[in-house]
Design a protein around this motif. Structure first.
Motif, PDB file in Angstrom:
ATOM      1  N   MET A   1       0.639  -4.330  -5.114  1.00 36.85           N
ATOM      2  CA  MET A   1      -0.007  -3.266  -4.356  1.00 36.85           C
ATOM      3  C   MET A   1       1.069  -2.409  -3.690  1.00 36.85           C
ATOM      4  N   LYS A   2       0.935  -1.095  -3.839  1.00 35.60           N
ATOM      5  CA  LYS A   2       1.948  -0.182  -3.312  1.00 35.60           C
ATOM      6  C   LYS A   2       1.661   0.135  -1.846  1.00 35.60           C
ATOM      7  N   LEU A   3       2.705   0.047  -1.025  1.00 40.52           N
ATOM      8  CA  LEU A   3       2.577   0.223   0.416  1.00 40.52           C
ATOM      9  C   LEU A   3       3.592   1.251   0.892  1.00 40.52           C
ATOM     10  N   LEU A   4       3.138   2.266   1.612  1.00 41.98           N
ATOM     11  CA  LEU A   4       4.025   3.258   2.212  1.00 41.98           C
ATOM     12  C   LEU A   4       4.255   2.907   3.673  1.00 41.98           C
ATOM     13  N   ILE A   5       5.530   2.830   4.077  1.00 38.58           N
ATOM     14  CA  ILE A   5       5.898   2.631   5.475  1.00 38.58           C
ATOM     15  C   ILE A   5       6.480   3.945   5.989  1.00 38.58           C
ATOM     16  N   ALA A   6       5.824   4.542   6.976  1.00 38.07           N
ATOM     17  CA  ALA A   6       6.308   5.791   7.573  1.00 38.07           C
ATOM     18  C   ALA A   6       6.737   5.504   9.003  1.00 38.07           C
ATOM     19  N   ALA A  41       1.816  11.770  -1.355  1.00 38.20           N
ATOM     20  CA  ALA A  41       1.285  12.575  -2.462  1.00 38.20           C
ATOM     21  C   ALA A  41       1.952  12.202  -3.785  1.00 38.20           C
ATOM     22  N   ALA A  42       3.249  11.880  -3.739  1.00 35.11           N
ATOM     23  CA  ALA A  42       3.977  11.544  -4.962  1.00 35.11           C
ATOM     24  C   ALA A  42       3.741  10.106  -5.406  1.00 35.11           C
ATOM     25  N   ALA A  43       3.725   9.175  -4.440  1.00 40.85           N
ATOM     26  CA  ALA A  43       3.665   7.744  -4.778  1.00 40.85           C
ATOM     27  C   ALA A  43       2.245   7.198  -4.866  1.00 40.85           C
ATOM     28  N   ARG A  44       1.278   7.884  -4.228  1.00 37.20           N
ATOM     29  CA  ARG A  44      -0.115   7.434  -4.219  1.00 37.20           C
ATOM     30  C   ARG A  44      -0.228   5.958  -3.812  1.00 37.20           C
ATOM     31  N   PRO A  45       0.187   5.616  -2.585  1.00 36.88           N
ATOM     32  CA  PRO A  45       0.153   4.211  -2.155  1.00 36.88           C
ATOM     33  C   PRO A  45      -1.275   3.704  -1.980  1.00 36.88           C
ATOM     34  N   ASP A  46      -1.430   2.383  -2.108  1.00 43.01           N
ATOM     35  CA  ASP A  46      -2.731   1.756  -1.893  1.00 43.01           C
ATOM     36  C   ASP A  46      -3.026   1.578  -0.413  1.00 43.01           C
ATOM     37  N   MET A  47      -1.958   1.422   0.396  1.00 42.15           N
ATOM     38  CA  MET A  47      -2.101   1.285   1.844  1.00 42.15           C
ATOM     39  C   MET A  47      -0.918   1.958   2.524  1.00 42.15           C
ATOM     40  N   ILE A  48      -1.112   2.289   3.808  1.00 39.30           N
ATOM     41  CA  ILE A  48      -0.078   3.026   4.540  1.00 39.30           C
ATOM     42  C   ILE A  48       0.120   2.402   5.916  1.00 39.30           C
ATOM     43  N   LEU A  49       1.392   2.122   6.268  1.00 40.32           N
ATOM     44  CA  LEU A  49       1.778   1.712   7.625  1.00 40.32           C
ATOM     45  C   LEU A  49       2.413   2.922   8.274  1.00 40.32           C
ATOM     46  N   LEU A  50       1.935   3.293   9.463  1.00 40.68           N
ATOM     47  CA  LEU A  50       2.325   4.578  10.027  1.00 40.68           C
ATOM     48  C   LEU A  50       2.628   4.473  11.515  1.00 40.68           C
ATOM     49  N   ASP A  51       3.801   4.972  11.918  1.00 43.52           N
ATOM     50  CA  ASP A  51       4.143   5.064  13.332  1.00 43.52           C
ATOM     51  C   ASP A  51       3.575   6.367  13.893  1.00 43.52           C
ATOM     52  N   LEU A  52       3.212   6.370  15.164  1.00 42.79           N
ATOM     53  CA  LEU A  52       2.684   7.595  15.769  1.00 42.79           C
ATOM     54  C   LEU A  52       3.786   8.551  16.213  1.00 42.79           C
ATOM     55  N   SER A  71      -8.331   8.143   0.703  1.00 41.21           N
ATOM     56  CA  SER A  71      -9.057   7.171   1.526  1.00 41.21           C
ATOM     57  C   SER A  71      -8.285   5.864   1.644  1.00 41.21           C
ATOM     58  N   ALA A  72      -6.997   5.880   1.233  1.00 43.81           N
ATOM     59  CA  ALA A  72      -6.170   4.670   1.340  1.00 43.81           C
ATOM     60  C   ALA A  72      -6.144   4.180   2.782  1.00 43.81           C
ATOM     61  N   PRO A  73      -6.329   2.874   3.018  1.00 48.44           N
ATOM     62  CA  PRO A  73      -6.316   2.355   4.389  1.00 48.44           C
ATOM     63  C   PRO A  73      -5.008   2.656   5.106  1.00 48.44           C
ATOM     64  N   ILE A  74      -5.131   3.031   6.370  1.00 48.30           N
ATOM     65  CA  ILE A  74      -3.966   3.355   7.209  1.00 48.30           C
ATOM     66  C   ILE A  74      -3.936   2.410   8.403  1.00 48.30           C
ATOM     67  N   ILE A  75      -2.813   1.692   8.549  1.00 46.57           N
ATOM     68  CA  ILE A  75      -2.589   0.869   9.740  1.00 46.57           C
ATOM     69  C   ILE A  75      -1.550   1.574  10.593  1.00 46.57           C
ATOM     70  N   VAL A  76      -1.917   1.914  11.809  1.00 47.77           N
ATOM     71  CA  VAL A  76      -0.961   2.485  12.751  1.00 47.77           C
ATOM     72  C   VAL A  76      -0.167   1.338  13.377  1.00 47.77           C
ATOM     73  N   VAL A  77       1.148   1.438  13.333  1.00 48.48           N
ATOM     74  CA  VAL A  77       2.040   0.452  13.953  1.00 48.48           C
ATOM     75  C   VAL A  77       2.843   1.211  14.995  1.00 48.48           C
ATOM     76  N   SER A  78       2.520   1.027  16.263  1.00 48.48           N
ATOM     77  CA  SER A  78       3.083   1.893  17.295  1.00 48.48           C
ATOM     78  C   SER A  78       3.413   1.131  18.568  1.00 48.48           C
ATOM     79  N   GLY A  79       4.427   1.650  19.300  1.00 44.18           N
ATOM     80  CA  GLY A  79       4.764   1.094  20.599  1.00 44.18           C
ATOM     81  C   GLY A  79       3.850   1.602  21.698  1.00 44.18           C
ATOM     82  N   ARG A  80       3.010   2.575  21.385  1.00 42.98           N
ATOM     83  CA  ARG A  80       2.082   3.090  22.388  1.00 42.98           C
ATOM     84  C   ARG A  80       0.952   2.086  22.597  1.00 42.98           C
TER      85      ARG A  80
END
Length: 223
Positions: A1-6, A41-52, A71-80
């Motif tokens: 499963m492809k995962l994008l970490i931003a 847009a290029a990688a079309r990940p199945d899920m996304i981990l995203l910092d705010l 509609s790929a699921p997005i998990i926010v991973v943040s220090g806020r």
């Protein structure tokens, strides 16, 4: 499963890439908000981990941009830690919120839960009736062993019906969603394309058993 970490923290990204890669995830990364959008847009990940708190575009802007086409699921991973930040992220379209610092076991559990949701949604994206299989995710239709070619408008009409099998889809909704205006009243368009769909998908087009007309109201797909 492809995962994008931003995330703009290179050490965290490096650690997550190693750990998540060891658990079978195919990891791609982006260091800022703008790169997150282009990489997604290029990688079309199945899920996304995203910092705010990222440069160029913040996490909320990224979520809003992504929700315009995926509609790929997005998990926010943040220090806020404020509840307002969590509410804003979830309202923007995030699926989950994990506060830094976090335990990797907790993150993996959240990823597994969302992964099951993705797999379940993919399974639900296939609709079958008679000898016809409609794959909503792949936008393909097969009948028996043969691929069925549909025009873009025929596909849109079938897709609307297939996403709500058994339910009445009104003429007004179809006209508005396909032709883009609720002012369109000529249902002759609908009769034409429904006739074409029946010729391609019904065993006896003149006596349909799956693609049914509800007189004066709309259409219904019966499985």
């Amino acid at each position: 499963m492809k995962l994008l970490i931003a995330d703009d923290d290179p050490q965290l990204v490096r650690a997550l890439r190693i750990t998540l890669g060891a658990h079978g995830y195919d990891v791609v990364a982006a260091p800022d908000g703008a790169a997150a959008i282009t990489t997604a847009a290029a990688a079309r990940p199945d899920m996304i981990l995203l910092d705010l708190g990222m440069p160029q575009l913040d996490g909320i802007q990224v979520i809003q941009a992504l929700r315009g086409w995926t509609s790929a699921p997005i998990i926010v991973v943040s220090g806020r830690t404020g509840s307002a930040d969590k509410v804003e992220a979830l309202d923007a379209g995030a699926d989950d919120f994990v506060t830094k610092p976090f335990q990797i076991d907790e993150l993996l559990a959240r990823l597994r839960a969302l992964s099951r949701r993705v797999q379940s949604a993919a399974a639900d994206a296939v609709v079958s009736f008679g000898d016809v299989v409609v794959d909503l995710a792949a936008k393909s239709v097969t009948r028996g062993e043969h691929r069925v070619h549909l025009t873009p408008t025929e596909w849109q009409m079938l897709e609307h019906l297939a996403r709500s099998p058994g339910a009445l889809v009104t003429r007004q909704d179809l006209l508005k969603d396909i032709w883009g205006s609720d002012q369109v009243t000529d249902s002759g368009y609908l009769r034409l394309y429904m006739s074409q769909l029946r010729k391609k998908l019904e065993a006896t087009p003149a006596e349909p058993v799956h693609l049914l007309t509800e007189a004066g109201m709309g259409y219904r797909l019966v499985l």
